[in-house]
Enzyme design. Structure first.
Site, PDB file in Angstrom:
ATOM      1  N   GLN A 118       0.846  -1.214   0.345  1.00  0.00           N
ATOM      2  CA  GLN A 118      -0.185   0.207   0.343  1.00  0.00           C
ATOM      3  C   GLN A 118       0.716   1.689  -0.107  1.00  0.00           C
ATOM      4  O   GLN A 118       2.095   1.330   0.815  1.00  0.00           O
ATOM      5  CB  GLN A 118      -0.994   0.130   1.143  1.00  0.00           C
ATOM      6  N   GLY A 139       9.072  22.326  13.072  1.00  0.00           N
ATOM      7  CA  GLY A 139      10.592  22.900  13.981  1.00  0.00           C
ATOM      8  C   GLY A 139      10.420  22.011  14.964  1.00  0.00           C
ATOM      9  O   GLY A 139      11.487  21.048  15.223  1.00  0.00           O
ATOM     10  N   GLY A 140       9.889  22.687  16.311  1.00  0.00           N
ATOM     11  CA  GLY A 140      10.789  22.736  17.517  1.00  0.00           C
ATOM     12  C   GLY A 140      11.729  22.594  17.846  1.00  0.00           C
ATOM     13  O   GLY A 140      12.540  23.166  17.460  1.00  0.00           O
ATOM     14  N   TRP A 141      11.640  21.849  19.355  1.00  0.00           N
ATOM     15  CA  TRP A 141      13.058  22.445  20.277  1.00  0.00           C
ATOM     16  C   TRP A 141      14.460  22.214  18.716  1.00  0.00           C
ATOM     17  O   TRP A 141      15.764  22.830  18.875  1.00  0.00           O
ATOM     18  CB  TRP A 141      13.157  22.127  21.378  1.00  0.00           C
ATOM     19  N   THR A 142      14.525  20.870  18.743  1.00  0.00           N
ATOM     20  CA  THR A 142      15.579  20.563  18.575  1.00  0.00           C
ATOM     21  C   THR A 142      15.179  20.217  16.118  1.00  0.00           C
ATOM     22  O   THR A 142      16.057  19.930  15.281  1.00  0.00           O
ATOM     23  CB  THR A 142      15.317  18.907  18.177  1.00  0.00           C
ATOM     24  N   GLU A 176      11.373  27.455  17.470  1.00  0.00           N
ATOM     25  CA  GLU A 176      11.746  28.329  18.186  1.00  0.00           C
ATOM     26  C   GLU A 176      13.245  28.364  18.541  1.00  0.00           C
ATOM     27  O   GLU A 176      14.243  27.997  19.095  1.00  0.00           O
ATOM     28  CB  GLU A 176      12.048  27.031  19.615  1.00  0.00           C
ATOM     29  N   TYR A 231       4.394  26.742  29.967  1.00  0.00           N
ATOM     30  CA  TYR A 231       4.822  26.078  30.310  1.00  0.00           C
ATOM     31  C   TYR A 231       6.057  25.983  30.946  1.00  0.00           C
ATOM     32  O   TYR A 231       7.058  26.276  29.871  1.00  0.00           O
ATOM     33  CB  TYR A 231       4.863  24.416  30.812  1.00  0.00           C
ATOM     34  N   ASP A 232       7.348  24.682  31.518  1.00  0.00           N
ATOM     35  CA  ASP A 232       9.027  24.570  31.280  1.00  0.00           C
ATOM     36  C   ASP A 232       9.158  26.087  31.519  1.00  0.00           C
ATOM     37  O   ASP A 232      10.238  26.622  31.996  1.00  0.00           O
ATOM     38  CB  ASP A 232       9.053  24.673  29.631  1.00  0.00           C
ATOM     39  N   TRP A 234       1.200  19.758  25.233  1.00  0.00           N
ATOM     40  CA  TRP A 234       2.004  19.419  24.737  1.00  0.00           C
ATOM     41  C   TRP A 234       2.036  17.744  26.426  1.00  0.00           C
ATOM     42  O   TRP A 234       3.129  18.703  27.212  1.00  0.00           O
ATOM     43  CB  TRP A 234       3.715  20.080  25.304  1.00  0.00           C
TER      44      TRP A 234
END
Length: 426
Positions: free
Chosen positions: A114, A140-143, A194, A263-264, A406
């Site tokens: 498939q 994206g994101g942190w990394t 970020e 958060y964080d 998250w």
């Protein structure tokens, strides 16, 4: 892994821009209403890598009642290459891994040959089951934010970036698969840069001109995607980073909505055990800089963000420290990161909940609005169902746009957190 560590203690071109400005806000509002989003948004991040160590599958958000309670699901993350073009961070997880009947949303096993497998096929099945659910690809994101600055740098790079991302994720033209194999999986794009003009992960490309270029990048997305598709962004909690990287009023005029980091605020990068997601700054906070959800929300509203488009982030995980003095129930005491299952100082709620049977007691600051666990040595600040209901009341009382989670894999198999959160949103 967490979405980010923002480290506060250390840390349209020309005529087109003008001509679109008054239309952007009006069209965006009508777009939201047209998709039935007049009620509060409930936005959840599904992590691509959660299928490995956590064995958390798309099917799990059906089984625990999450999918029925979400308005939006963000799939995290797609990456960018050095030129700013969209690429997959993990093709095996995204579209190659076959799922058995027991693992599948549809209850049917993937068949040999498939075109589309992996998480994307499961998301496609999820959309068939919940047709009103909007599913967006998060970039994206942190990394994965290293090359956003390159993508946004010039008119040419912005156009090429958006074209590549729309082609890959919206039109569904994935490498090695038939044309359009993943078409229809994603309704829009969530930008998780970020951070513009502020360093996030070490090695990220950062330029002073990122701030205006971020706005120009949004303009290019609207130019190529139009207003029928979602365009959202994850935005930092630190007011300093807000001012450094975002033209807030203009940005929100181009977004369907923006999600604010809730958060964080503190974590194992700090030596002192403290809240990571309090609604208000607790009394006696020894930090040099004070942070809370109210600080963040007020920063955006005072800079021109509409309440209806400001979506507050909430964590389905906690932050922890250990080897603390048995003073003040551990709060504001010094120590290293607490041992944990996946990352020191970071633990999913579903695991933290079990600590109540292992000698930990729960404490709350009713005025500041946060909770923590302490056993005389180890401290975990987290959001349980009681705090989720408190967050929902805060969002409703302040007439904000909703809540963002998250991440979804931190909840229990019974969906305790999502049920508590959604019960208070209106």
């Amino acid at each position: 892994m967490s979405r980010s560590r923002w480290g506060v203690a250390a840390f349209m071109v020309g005529a087109l821009s003008v001509s679109l400005a008054p239309l952007a806000s009006a069209d965006a509002d009508s777009n939201i209403q047209g998709h039935g989003h007049s009620r509060a948004k409930a936005v959840g991040y599904f992590t691509q890598w959660g299928i490995y160590d956590r064995n958390f599958l798309v099917k799990n958000i059906v089984d625990n009642g999450t999918a029925a309670r979400l308005t939006h699901l963000n799939y995290a993350f797609g990456f960018l290459d050095e030129k700013g073009s969209c690429i997959s961070a993990d093709a095996w997880a995204d579209w190659q891994k076959p799922f058995t009947a027991e693992q599948s949303v549809s209850g049917k096993a993937d068949e040999p040959g498939q075109a589309l497998n992996g998480n994307l096929n499961q998301l496609k099945q999820l959309k068939a089951k919940y047709p009103k659910l909007r599913i967006n690809i998060s970039l994206g994101g942190w990394t994965g934010s290293k090359y956003f600055s390159n993508a946004a740098l010039t008119a040419e790079s912005r156009a090429a970036h958006v074209k590549s991302c729309v082609d890959m994720w919206i039109k569904g033209n994935l490498p090695g698969l038939p044309a359009g194999a993943a078409k229809g999986v994603f309704d829009g794009i969530d930008l998780d840069w970020e951070w513009p003009s502020s360093e996030g992960a070490p090695g990220n490309v950062v330029r002073p001109e990122d701030k205006p270029n971020f706005t120009k990048l949004l303009v290019e997305y609207r130019k190529q995607m139009g207003w029928s598709r979602d365009l959202t962004a994850f935005l930092p909690a630190d007011p300093v980073q807000v001012d450094r990287g975002f033209e807030v009023r203009r940005v929100f005029s181009l977004l369907t909505f923006g999600t604010l980091q809730g958060y964080d605020y503190h974590g194992a990068w700090d030596p002192t055990a403290n809240q990571q997601s309090a609604l208000r700054v607790p009394k006696g906070d020894p930090s040099e800089f004070e942070f809370s959800s109210q600080v963040t929300v007020d920063a955006y509203l005072s800079r021109g963000a509409p309440r209806s488009k400001a979506v507050l982030g909430v964590p389905f995980y906690g932050r922890g420290w250990t080897d603390l003095a048995n003073v003040n129930k551990g709060l504001f005491q010094n120590g290293p990161a607490a041992p944990a299952t996946y990352e020191a100082g970071y633990e999913d709620y579903r695991i933290l909940k079990t600590k109540l049977d292992a000698g930990f007691k729960v404490y709350r600051d009713e005025r500041a609005g946060f909770a923590w666990l302490f056993d005389g040595k180890t401290f975990w600040t987290y959001d349980d169902p009681t705090e989720m209901k408190r967050k929902a009341r805060y969002i409703t009382d302040r007439r904000l746009g909703g809540a963002m989670i998250w991440s979804l894999d931190g909840d229990t198999p019974q969906g305790e957190l999502i049920k508590a959160l959604s019960s208070g949103l209106s």
